[in-house]
Design an enzyme around this catalytic site. Structure first.
Site, PDB file in Angstrom:
ATOM      1  CE  LYS A 273       8.871   3.379   0.380  1.00  0.00           C
ATOM      2  NZ  LYS A 273       9.699   2.679  -0.644  1.00  0.00           N
TER       3      LYS A 273
ATOM      4  CB  VAL B  63      -1.015   0.040   1.170  1.00  0.00           C
ATOM      5  CG1 VAL B  63      -2.050  -1.062   1.005  1.00  0.00           C
ATOM      6  CG2 VAL B  63      -0.335  -0.033   2.525  1.00  0.00           C
TER       7      VAL B  63
ATOM      8  CE  LYS C 261      -9.706  14.697  -2.238  1.00  0.00           C
ATOM      9  NZ  LYS C 261      -8.634  14.667  -3.245  1.00  0.00           N
TER      10      LYS C 261
ATOM     11  CE1 TYR D 287       3.951   0.066  14.360  1.00  0.00           C
ATOM     12  CE2 TYR D 287       3.975   0.723  16.663  1.00  0.00           C
ATOM     13  CZ  TYR D 287       3.345   0.107  15.597  1.00  0.00           C
ATOM     14  OH  TYR D 287       2.096  -0.460  15.779  1.00  0.00           O
TER      15      TYR D 287
ATOM     16  N   GLY E  96      -6.220   8.740   0.393  1.00  0.00           N
ATOM     17  CA  GLY E  96      -6.607   9.175  -0.955  1.00  0.00           C
ATOM     18  C   GLY E  96      -7.706   8.282  -1.513  1.00  0.00           C
TER      19      GLY E  96
ATOM     20  CB  ALA F  25      -4.374   0.170  12.946  1.00  0.00           C
TER      21      ALA F  25
ATOM     22  CB  SER G 192       2.244  -1.073  10.299  1.00  0.00           C
ATOM     23  OG  SER G 192       3.483  -0.662  10.860  1.00  0.00           O
TER      24      SER G 192
END
Ligand code: UDP
Length: 311
Positions: free
Chosen positions: A92, A58, A106, A146, A103, A115, A76
């Site tokens: 990232k 992602v 939206k 993190y 995005g 999370a 993550s």
């Protein structure tokens, strides 16, 4: 039928969320690049007509052809060892990954749930931690990748809410445990249980006086689901306030596994928080949520899962 996209859906919490949402009759799209997630966690769902798996990172642009009602951003790395091994991926996914998923929210006019983590409080100087506490984070320490990614994630989530008026939620997730944790992910629950089951020494870091508060996975999933449905934009702590020291936790695991393991002491990792306990007043008031599963009951389930999954 409403469509929910879960990033990190093949991970520990993400896969339990997929199970839960399918039971509630949602159509679930799981996006995961399997960096720390595992296809085994969702293999039982692959034939379900309401479940789709997309192997995708992602941090890259995400294209989805369906309408989406909810996006739950759980992707993550999530263990301190992962942050050491995957610091750039951790940064990232928390920054670019959150930007991309926002995005998408939206474009689809979807509700977005981030999370986030108790790590936004760092090594806290306020105890227990309410959502109003701003935290004590070392930005350049090994855990900073993190902590700062999650803090950035919260900032950009609220920016999208304010500027683009999207419906957003932020869950600050405290230590959570249960079946499907990776046995070798380095966190205290899988470490102690696997060490105890193999009669190897339990490795307590530091003197074991640091505290944590552990929440069972079914309670966590219930809390996340309520937050997804409720109208609350401010961050909400989700966790079990039952706090204990790590040395007592080691003794508890020994007792529950009936293990003869010794307890040994190793170096405390850099910036390891000394205390951690969620103040869950807001979750109780806003979501009507509180954890129901006791630590012992949750650990018994987890231990039996680790026993059978090692066979
Ligand atoms: N810990 C430990 N032995 C281990 C693994 C972890 O004593 O084998 C300690 C660690 O130093 C921390 C606590 O247990 O104080 C919880 O660590 P974990 O990695 O589970 O996650 P954290 O809560 O630090 O994010």
């Amino acid at each position: 039928m409403e469509n929910v996209l879960v990033t990190g859906g093949a991970g520990f919490i993400g896969s339990h969320l997929c199970d839960f949402l399918l039971e509630k009759d949602y159509h679930v799209i799981c996006v995961d690049n399997l960096l720390t997630g595992n296809e085994k966690n969702i293999s039982h769902l692959l034939n379900n007509e309401n479940f789709e798996f997309i192997n995708h990172n992602v941090t890259k642009y995400i294209k989805i052809n369906k309408s989406l009602n909810y996006i739950l951003h759980f992707a993550s790395p999530a263990s301190p060892i992962d942050y050491l091994e995957l610091p750039i991926q951790t940064l990232k996914v928390g920054s670019l990954g959150t930007h991309n998923t926002l995005g998408l929210a939206k474009e689809k006019k979807a509700t977005f749930l981030l999370a986030s983590s108790s790590e936004v409080y760092g090594d806290p100087l306020v105890h227990p931690q309410p959502e109003t506490y701003w935290g004590n984070v070392n930005p350049i320490g090994p855990r900073g990748v993190y902590d700062e990614a999650k803090r950035f994630g919260e900032a950009i989530t609220l920016a999208y809410h304010r500027v683009h008026k999207i419906d957003t939620k932020i869950a600050r997730i405290f230590n959570t445990f249960g079946p499907r944790m990776r046995i070798n992910d380095g966190r205290v629950v899988p470490n102690f249980i696997s060490q105890a089951l193999e009669n190897k020494p339990l490795t307590v870091y530091g003197d074991g006086s640091q505290t944590r508060s552990f929440c069972y996975i079914s309670d966590m999933v219930d809390g996340v689901y309520r937050l997804m449905l409720f109208n609350e934009t401010d961050p909400v702590n989700l966790g079990n306030p039952e706090e204990m020291s790590i040395i007592d936790f080691a003794k508890k695991i020994k007792k529950l596994t009936k293990s003869n393991s010794k307890i040994i002491f190793e170096d405390l990792p850099v910036d390891d928080p000394k205390v951690r306990q969620p103040d869950i007043t807001r979750a109780k008031e806003v979501l009507g949520w509180r954890p129901k599963v006791s630590l012992d009951e949750g650990l018994k389930n987890t231990i039996s899962w680790f026993r059978s999954s090692r066979l």
